[in-house]
Design a protein around this motif. Structure first.
Motif, short mmCIF file in Angstrom:
data_model
loop_
_atom_site.label_atom_id
_atom_site.label_comp_id
_atom_site.label_asym_id
_atom_site.label_seq_id
_atom_site.Cartn_x
_atom_site.Cartn_y
_atom_site.Cartn_z
N ILE A 1 24.54 -34.81 9.50
CA ILE A 1 23.30 -34.30 10.10
C ILE A 1 23.55 -32.85 10.46
O ILE A 1 24.44 -32.55 11.26
CB ILE A 1 22.95 -35.10 11.37
N PHE A 2 22.80 -31.96 9.85
CA PHE A 2 22.99 -30.52 10.12
C PHE A 2 21.96 -30.04 11.13
O PHE A 2 20.76 -30.32 11.02
CB PHE A 2 22.86 -29.71 8.83
N ASN A 3 22.47 -29.30 12.10
CA ASN A 3 21.66 -28.69 13.14
C ASN A 3 21.60 -27.19 12.83
O ASN A 3 22.52 -26.46 13.14
CB ASN A 3 22.35 -28.96 14.49
N ILE B 1 21.95 -29.76 19.88
CA ILE B 1 23.25 -30.47 19.81
C ILE B 1 23.25 -31.59 20.84
O ILE B 1 23.63 -32.72 20.56
CB ILE B 1 24.45 -29.53 20.09
N GLU B 2 22.83 -31.25 22.05
CA GLU B 2 22.86 -32.26 23.13
C GLU B 2 21.93 -33.42 22.78
O GLU B 2 22.30 -34.60 22.92
CB GLU B 2 22.46 -31.60 24.46
N ILE B 3 20.75 -33.11 22.31
CA ILE B 3 19.79 -34.17 21.94
C ILE B 3 20.38 -35.06 20.85
O ILE B 3 20.37 -36.29 20.96
CB ILE B 3 18.45 -33.54 21.46
N LEU B 4 20.93 -34.45 19.82
CA LEU B 4 21.45 -35.24 18.68
C LEU B 4 22.66 -36.07 19.08
O LEU B 4 22.81 -37.21 18.63
CB LEU B 4 21.79 -34.31 17.51
N TYR C 1 30.31 -27.23 21.98
CA TYR C 1 30.60 -26.55 20.71
C TYR C 1 31.69 -27.28 19.92
O TYR C 1 31.89 -26.98 18.74
CB TYR C 1 30.99 -25.07 20.97
N GLU C 2 32.37 -28.22 20.55
CA GLU C 2 33.30 -29.06 19.77
C GLU C 2 32.62 -30.33 19.27
O GLU C 2 33.02 -30.91 18.27
CB GLU C 2 34.52 -29.44 20.62
N ARG C 3 31.58 -30.75 19.97
CA ARG C 3 30.84 -31.93 19.51
C ARG C 3 30.07 -31.63 18.23
O ARG C 3 29.82 -32.50 17.43
CB ARG C 3 29.87 -32.40 20.60
N SER C 4 29.68 -30.38 18.07
CA SER C 4 28.95 -29.99 16.86
C SER C 4 29.30 -28.55 16.49
O SER C 4 28.55 -27.62 16.76
CB SER C 4 27.45 -30.14 17.09
N ALA D 1 37.54 -33.07 12.63
CA ALA D 1 37.85 -33.91 13.79
C ALA D 1 36.65 -34.74 14.26
O ALA D 1 36.79 -35.55 15.18
CB ALA D 1 38.35 -33.03 14.93
N LEU D 2 35.49 -34.55 13.65
CA LEU D 2 34.29 -35.22 14.17
C LEU D 2 34.21 -36.70 13.79
O LEU D 2 34.62 -37.09 12.70
CB LEU D 2 33.03 -34.52 13.61
N ASN D 3 33.63 -37.49 14.70
CA ASN D 3 33.28 -38.88 14.36
C ASN D 3 32.04 -38.87 13.48
O ASN D 3 31.21 -37.99 13.59
CB ASN D 3 32.88 -39.66 15.62
N HIS D 4 31.92 -39.92 12.70
CA HIS D 4 30.76 -40.01 11.82
C HIS D 4 29.65 -40.81 12.49
O HIS D 4 29.94 -41.72 13.24
CB HIS D 4 31.16 -40.67 10.51
#
Ligand code: A3P
Length: 288
Positions: A38-40, A52-55, A73-76, A90-93
């Motif tokens: 999912i691209f923001n 980012i926060e909403i997603l 900024y590390e979450r997305s 490093a991101l979860n899917h």
């Protein structure tokens, strides 16, 4: 990250120490887009972090554990930056990946994927005012000499990530694509809950009412401003000079009215009309 030098890649200004030719070429030509990505995507200062926060909250069905534990900024991460490549790994899917890239520089492998893009836009006058303040504090921006000079640069497209007008026109070429969803900062302000429901529908995520309540509550300006994992206070002061401004600054629509002179507003409107005349979509601020 230091320095305020820019370099030009494919006609667009980028920031030394944040981007490199290598990171931009990788982002465009080699980055493997996955079907559940999912691209923001935004032009800077259009509500990137809000989205980012909403997603994130939607991804975790309203659970706030990640929101309270991991810097936003590390979450997305922004995948086109020098550090983005590793951070994205490093991101979860499903991965929620941010980008400010203009359309013509976006990951080529997107075209054959089933990944989704959420494109958030904001009234360019408010984007400009937000950018003007942020440019004083964030070290990657050239410090504005004056509002007028900063505006001249903005209207000429001489800003980081290039012209706002080109960004919007470029990305809106995708508006009929089923993988593309666009929304405005102003709609988020007007009816956050309604927007969250629309975003969930686009993502094919069904959330219980209570989970939706949590998404809406925890992505509010007040909660994000008080959450140190969302308000950027964890960024070192050599990158963001916190004495010169806070990331969660005002969070309102129409702040430009406090800054523009009548003459500046007229010039801005003239450039806007000229630049946007061929876009066949009325945007929120065209109609309200
Ligand atoms: P202002 O400088 O006008 O206050 P980005 O994330 O793209 O850098 O955008 C930053 C802008 O979004 C800032 O605007 C910031 O205050 C605003 N913002 C961030 N989170 C928000 C929220 N939850 N509600 C409203 N505005 C928010």
């Amino acid at each position: 990250m230091m320095g305020k030098e820019n370099f030009v890649h494919k006609g667009t200004p980028f920031a030394v120490n944040v981007h490199s030719e290598e990171s931009l070429n990788y982002a465009e030509n080699e980055f493997p887009v996955l079907d559940d990505d999912i691209f923001n995507v935004t032009y800077p200062k259009s509500g990137t972090n809000w989205m980012i926060e909403i997603l994130n909250l939607i991804k975790y069905k309203g659970d706030t554990t990640m929101s309270n534990r991991v810097p936003i900024y590390e979450r997305s991460p922004w995948y086109e930056t020098i550090f983005g490549k590793e951070q994205v790994k490093a991101l979860n899917h499903p991965r929620i990946i941010s980008s400010h890239l203009p359309y013509h520089m976006f990951a080529k492998s997107f075209s054959k994927s089933k990944a989704k893009i959420i494109y958030t836009m904001r009234n360019p006058k408010d984007v400009f005012v937000s950018n003007y303040h942020f440019a004083h504090a964030l070290q990657i921006f050239k410090e504005p000499k004056s509002l007028q000079e900063h505006m001249d640069n903005f209207l000429q497209g001489n800003s980081l990530y290039g012209s706002w007008f080109d960004h919007v026109k470029g990305w809106m070429q995708m508006k009929e694509d089923r993988r593309f969803f666009y929304i405005t900062y102003e709609e988020l302000q007007q009816d956050l809950r309604g927007c969250v429901l629309r975003i969930c529908k686009f993502l094919g995520q069904e959330l219980e009412d209570e989970a939706i309540d949590s998404v809406v509550k925890n992505s509010s300006f007040k909660v994000m401003k008080d959450n140190k994992m969302a308000n950027w206070t964890t960024i070192p002061s050599d990158v963001l000079d916190h004495s010169k401004g806070s990331f969660m600054r005002k969070g309102v629509c129409g702040d430009w009215k406090n800054y523009f002179t009548v003459a500046q507003n007229e010039i801005f409107d003239d450039v806007y009309q000229e630049q946007m005349k061929d876009l066949n979509t009325k945007l929120f601020w065209d109609e309200n």
